[in-house]
Design an enzyme around this catalytic site. Structure first.
Site, mmCIF file in Angstrom:
data_model
loop_
_atom_site.group_PDB
_atom_site.id
_atom_site.type_symbol
_atom_site.label_atom_id
_atom_site.label_comp_id
_atom_site.label_asym_id
_atom_site.label_seq_id
_atom_site.Cartn_x
_atom_site.Cartn_y
_atom_site.Cartn_z
ATOM 1 N N ASP A 24 0.868 -1.105 -0.085
ATOM 2 C CA ASP A 24 0.148 -0.077 -0.019
ATOM 3 C C ASP A 24 0.976 1.035 0.001
ATOM 4 O OD1 ASP A 24 -2.419 1.490 0.121
ATOM 5 O OD2 ASP A 24 -2.754 1.392 1.895
ATOM 6 N N ASN A 72 -10.927 -2.687 -5.638
ATOM 7 C CA ASN A 72 -9.914 -1.653 -6.345
ATOM 8 C C ASN A 72 -10.755 -1.157 -7.806
ATOM 9 O OD1 ASN A 72 -6.907 -2.912 -5.074
ATOM 10 N ND2 ASN A 72 -8.166 -0.936 -4.304
HETATM 11 C C1 IPE Z 1 -5.398 -2.714 -0.340
HETATM 12 O O1 IPE Z 1 -4.985 -1.613 -0.493
HETATM 13 C C2 IPE Z 1 -5.511 -3.307 -1.719
HETATM 14 C C3 IPE Z 1 -4.069 -3.680 -2.279
HETATM 15 C C4 IPE Z 1 -2.862 -3.198 -1.733
HETATM 16 C C5 IPE Z 1 -4.003 -4.455 -3.348
HETATM 17 P P1 IPE Z 1 -6.220 -0.514 -0.647
HETATM 18 O O2 IPE Z 1 -5.490 0.954 -0.730
HETATM 19 O O3 IPE Z 1 -7.113 -0.868 -1.606
HETATM 20 O O4 IPE Z 1 -7.048 -0.408 0.793
HETATM 21 P P2 IPE Z 1 -7.921 0.327 1.440
HETATM 22 O O5 IPE Z 1 -8.938 0.966 0.582
HETATM 23 O O6 IPE Z 1 -7.023 1.717 2.083
HETATM 24 O O7 IPE Z 1 -8.580 -0.162 2.599
HETATM 25 C C1 IPE Z 2 -1.627 0.115 -3.450
HETATM 26 O O1 IPE Z 2 -1.288 1.661 -3.356
HETATM 27 C C2 IPE Z 2 -1.709 -0.376 -4.676
HETATM 28 C C3 IPE Z 2 -2.986 -0.692 -5.005
HETATM 29 C C4 IPE Z 2 -4.178 -0.914 -4.149
HETATM 30 C C5 IPE Z 2 -3.265 -1.217 -6.396
HETATM 31 P P1 IPE Z 2 -2.492 2.600 -3.467
HETATM 32 O O2 IPE Z 2 -2.877 2.748 -4.889
HETATM 33 O O3 IPE Z 2 -3.599 2.240 -2.670
HETATM 34 O O4 IPE Z 2 -1.661 3.973 -2.549
HETATM 35 P P2 IPE Z 2 -2.512 4.983 -1.908
HETATM 36 O O5 IPE Z 2 -3.094 4.129 -0.436
HETATM 37 O O6 IPE Z 2 -3.406 5.573 -2.618
HETATM 38 O O7 IPE Z 2 -1.228 5.664 -1.404
HETATM 39 MG MG MG Z 3 -3.890 2.198 -0.609
#
Ligand code: IPE
Ligand code: IPE
Ligand code: MG
Length: 234
Positions: A24, A72
C-alpha cells in the site's frame, strides 16, 4: 583494496516460510512528488520485484502479494488500466525466470482475455518449484470464501470441517502466512486472506510501498522473530 560491502543478513528459518505483503502507498508516493498515481504503481512494481528476489535469497519459500483487490475497481479507469498493463508486462518478464511456481489468487474471469491467458499460461508453465509466488489479483477474502462455499455445495457436501474450507480457497496449495506486512501507515486488513490470517503475525510500517526495500524487509523479519506465537496456548 576495495570489497563490495556485503548485504547485512537477517536470520530466517522454517518458522518463517510464508510472508504476505499488502503493498500500500503507491498513490501517496506519487502524490508527494506531484506525479500521476500510475507512476506510483510503476515504482511499486519495481519494489515488488526487488522484495520477491530478496525473500527468495533469504530462503522464504512462499511469498504472497496483494496487487489488486475486488474493491479496487472503484478507482478511475486510467489507473486500473495502468495496473493491468503493469501486470501484463511483469508476466512477460516472469515467464523467463525459472524456479518459481506462480499462482494467481482471485477471479480472473472478468479480466481481459489477453491478460487472463497470460496469467493462465504463466501458472501452467511455471515449474513446480520449492518457491511459490502468489499474486492476489482481483482478490477479495470474502469473495474467496463465497467461492469456496459454492464449490463445496456443488460437491454435494452437507456438513463441512475447517480443512474443507482451506482446501477450496485460492491459496489451497500454500500454508497460512506466518507474517503479514502492510506498508503506508494503514492498520487494516482490507479484505486480504481473511481465513488464512487467523494466526498470522502482523507488521505495520509507515514506509510507503515504493520505498520498501531490503532493509525494511529485514526490519519486518527481525520484528517477527521477536514475537512469541502462542496459538492459544501458554
Ligand atoms: C489494499 O489497499 C489493496 C491492495 C494493496 C491491492 P487499498 O489501498 O485498496 O486499501 P484501502 O482501500 O485503503 O483499505
Ligand atoms: C496500493 O497503493 C496499490 C493498490 C491498491 C493497487 P495505493 O494505490 O492504494 O496507494 P495509496 O493508498 O493511494 O497511497
Ligand atoms: Mg491504498
Amino acid at each position: 583494496m576495495f570489497f563490495k560491502k556485503k548485504q547485512a543478513d537477517v536470520f530466517v528459518d522454517e518458522r518463517l516460510s510464508h510472508i504476505a505483503f499488502i503493498m500500500d502507498g503507491n498513490g501517496r508516493w506519487a502524490k508527494s512528488r506531484s506525479l500521476p498515481r500510475k507512476i506510483g504503481h510503476r515504482q511499486g512494481a519495481l519494489a515488488f520485484e526487488k522484495i520477491v528476489k530478496e525473500c527468495s535469497r533469504l530462503g522464504i519459500k512462499t511469498v504472497t502479494v496483494y496487487a489488486f483487490s475486488t474493491e479496487n475497481w472503484k478507482r478511475p479507469k486510467e489507473e486500473i488500466d495502468a495496473i493491468m498493463e503493469l501486470l501484463g508486462n511483469y508476466i512477460d518478464r516472469a515467464k523467463e525466470e525459472k524456479g518459481t511456481k506462480y499462482v494467481f489468487l482471485g477471479d480472473k474471469s472478468v479480466l481481459s482475455k489477453e491478460l487472463r491467458e497470460k496469467m493462465e499460461n504463466l501458472e501452467n508453465e511455471s515449474s513446480n518449484s520449492e518457491n511459490t509466488l502468489n499474486i492476489a489479483f482481483n482478490y477479495g477474502g470474502r469473495a474467496e470464501l463465497v467461492n469456496a462455499f459454492n464449490e463445496l455445495l456443488k460437491e454435494g457436501k452437507e456438513s463441512i470441517v475447517e480443512d474443507d474450507i482451506s482446501s477450496h480457497l485460492y491459496t489451497r496449495a500454500s500454508k497460512d502466512p506466518d507474517l503479514i506486512v502492510r506498508t503506508a501507515n494503514e492498520c487494516r486488513i482490507s479484505n486480504f486472506l481473511l481465513w488464512q490470517c487467523a494466526y498470522s503475525e502482523f507488521y505495520f510500517t509507515k514506509v510507503l510501498w515504493p520505498d520498501f526495500d531490503e532493509k525494511e524487509l529485514h526490519k519486518a523479519i527481525e520484528s517477527f522473530y521477536n514475537r512469541k506465537r502462542n496459538y492459544g496456548g501458554v
